[in-house]
Design an enzyme around this catalytic site. Sequence first.
Site, PDB file in Angstrom:
ATOM      1  N   ASP A  58     -25.998   3.066  -8.649  1.00 18.95           N
ATOM      2  CA  ASP A  58     -25.435   3.354  -7.333  1.00 18.95           C
ATOM      3  C   ASP A  58     -24.132   4.137  -7.474  1.00 18.95           C
ATOM      4  O   ASP A  58     -23.173   3.664  -8.089  1.00 18.95           O
ATOM      5  CB  ASP A  58     -25.161   2.048  -6.581  1.00 18.95           C
ATOM      6  CG  ASP A  58     -24.627   2.296  -5.179  1.00 18.95           C
ATOM      7  OD1 ASP A  58     -25.453   2.383  -4.250  1.00 18.95           O
ATOM      8  OD2 ASP A  58     -23.398   2.417  -5.004  1.00 18.95           O
ATOM      9  N   TYR A  63     -16.905   8.962  -5.068  1.00 16.77           N
ATOM     10  CA  TYR A  63     -16.486   8.163  -6.225  1.00 16.77           C
ATOM     11  C   TYR A  63     -15.938   9.031  -7.357  1.00 16.77           C
ATOM     12  O   TYR A  63     -16.442   9.004  -8.488  1.00 16.77           O
ATOM     13  CB  TYR A  63     -17.660   7.328  -6.752  1.00 16.77           C
ATOM     14  CG  TYR A  63     -18.137   6.224  -5.851  1.00 16.77           C
ATOM     15  CD1 TYR A  63     -17.427   5.831  -4.717  1.00 16.77           C
ATOM     16  CD2 TYR A  63     -19.324   5.547  -6.125  1.00 16.77           C
ATOM     17  CE1 TYR A  63     -17.891   4.823  -3.887  1.00 16.77           C
ATOM     18  CE2 TYR A  63     -19.787   4.531  -5.302  1.00 16.77           C
ATOM     19  CZ  TYR A  63     -19.074   4.187  -4.184  1.00 16.77           C
ATOM     20  OH  TYR A  63     -19.535   3.169  -3.367  1.00 16.77           O
ATOM     21  N   GLN A 191     -26.611  -1.082   2.742  1.00 14.89           N
ATOM     22  CA  GLN A 191     -25.605  -1.533   1.780  1.00 14.89           C
ATOM     23  C   GLN A 191     -24.401  -2.076   2.540  1.00 14.89           C
ATOM     24  O   GLN A 191     -23.884  -1.434   3.451  1.00 14.89           O
ATOM     25  CB  GLN A 191     -25.189  -0.386   0.857  1.00 14.89           C
ATOM     26  CG  GLN A 191     -24.287  -0.861  -0.265  1.00 14.89           C
ATOM     27  CD  GLN A 191     -24.086   0.182  -1.349  1.00 14.89           C
ATOM     28  OE1 GLN A 191     -22.984   0.338  -1.869  1.00 14.89           O
ATOM     29  NE2 GLN A 191     -25.151   0.884  -1.711  1.00 14.89           N
ATOM     30  N   TYR A 318     -19.317  -7.213 -20.122  1.00 18.38           N
ATOM     31  CA  TYR A 318     -19.521  -7.738 -18.773  1.00 18.38           C
ATOM     32  C   TYR A 318     -20.828  -7.243 -18.159  1.00 18.38           C
ATOM     33  O   TYR A 318     -21.430  -7.935 -17.330  1.00 18.38           O
ATOM     34  CB  TYR A 318     -18.333  -7.388 -17.880  1.00 18.38           C
ATOM     35  CG  TYR A 318     -17.087  -8.168 -18.233  1.00 18.38           C
ATOM     36  CD1 TYR A 318     -17.117  -9.555 -18.344  1.00 18.38           C
ATOM     37  CD2 TYR A 318     -15.876  -7.524 -18.480  1.00 18.38           C
ATOM     38  CE1 TYR A 318     -15.992 -10.288 -18.683  1.00 18.38           C
ATOM     39  CE2 TYR A 318     -14.735  -8.240 -18.813  1.00 18.38           C
ATOM     40  CZ  TYR A 318     -14.809  -9.621 -18.918  1.00 18.38           C
ATOM     41  OH  TYR A 318     -13.683 -10.329 -19.257  1.00 18.38           O
ATOM     42  N   LEU A 319     -21.284  -6.070 -18.551  1.00 21.93           N
ATOM     43  CA  LEU A 319     -22.597  -5.607 -18.102  1.00 21.93           C
ATOM     44  C   LEU A 319     -23.668  -6.581 -18.567  1.00 21.93           C
ATOM     45  O   LEU A 319     -24.514  -7.027 -17.775  1.00 21.93           O
ATOM     46  CB  LEU A 319     -22.866  -4.207 -18.650  1.00 21.93           C
ATOM     47  CG  LEU A 319     -24.263  -3.639 -18.410  1.00 21.93           C
ATOM     48  CD1 LEU A 319     -24.553  -3.477 -16.936  1.00 21.93           C
ATOM     49  CD2 LEU A 319     -24.428  -2.298 -19.149  1.00 21.93           C
TER      50      LEU A 319
END
Length: 366
Positions: A58, A63, A191, A318-319
């Site tokens: 996403d 961004y 979303q 963390y993924l």
Amino acid sequence: MAPPQTLPISQLGKDGPRVPRLGFGLMGLSIAYGPVPSEQDRLALLDHAWSLGATFWDTAQMYGDSEELVGKWFRLHPERRSDIFLATKFAIRSTVSAASPSSGPARISWTIDSSPEECRTACAESLQRLGTDYIDLYYVHRFDKTTPVEKTVEAMVELKEQGKIRHLGFSECSSSTLRRGYAVHPITAVQIEYHPWALEIESDAGTNLLATCRELGVAVVSYSPLGRGALTGRFKSLTDLDPTDLRTQLPRFHQDNFSQNLRLVQVIEEIAASKTLPASSSSQITSTQVTPAQLTLAWLLSQGPDIFPIPGTKSPHYLEQNLGALKVTITPDEDARIRAVIKELGGAAGYRTIGLTDSYSDTPPL
């Protein structure tokens, strides 16, 4: 070559494709959350996500260089384009000032334009940056105050008929806007921010959007599912954040609000401490402690097969940890305990964002 691993999948909307239950939010790889890693490290993280089967990506027009980064990855691995279910968004154009330890976090200003003309222009620009012929899921990121939703959707349908996009999505819309848009063309996903700190979608405060999505068969994609990191338990005060981090500006992280909001985090930490992950068949470790982040993501997943959280991270560790949430089960008692403390607190203190306050927004009549 297909990704070497696969994740649990579910259908995105009643007539949509089957995608991983946990997506990968890419915003933080380019803007907002402190220092940005090197391009080499970011491309390596995309490689790692692909290898783990985390292939629901996403991004958005606003961004930073996120779309360009994905485009570079596609150029390096053109054979993998079909492995990725790629979502991006239009309607917000942003200007970002540089962040620095002396001046603090980057300052972001934006304009919202969901007109048909902007839809066509923005899609062409995104396709060029992404280096691809099509976008799997194209969202209206926000709705402006002048364009009827029907006109926006008509332009998106044109793009679909041209093969430039495959599925239509909305972000931060009201139930009324969703119904009106859906009457022109089915909407695959909405979303919205959804997690234990942000439950508006379930009530009148969020125009009962969750119920409307379920009535129409529209998937809910939960952005910032970890409360912008707060629900991981890693942050206990503003001093835990880098001075350049956008979260230092968010009302929910201001100290008085944050102190109250951490009461919910404490409950999540307590429940997580009572649970362990099942061992991997390839591991010598018999069990692993569930983390607060995994518990929070598992709680969202437990709300229904139509909920798709898209946590983001800059860290391979963390993924991997986030994907472990797919192995965590939430009991009815645990769900009730989380909801009880939310009710006791009266919800999270402090508005959840800054500047872009047009959540659950309506559009003018046609």
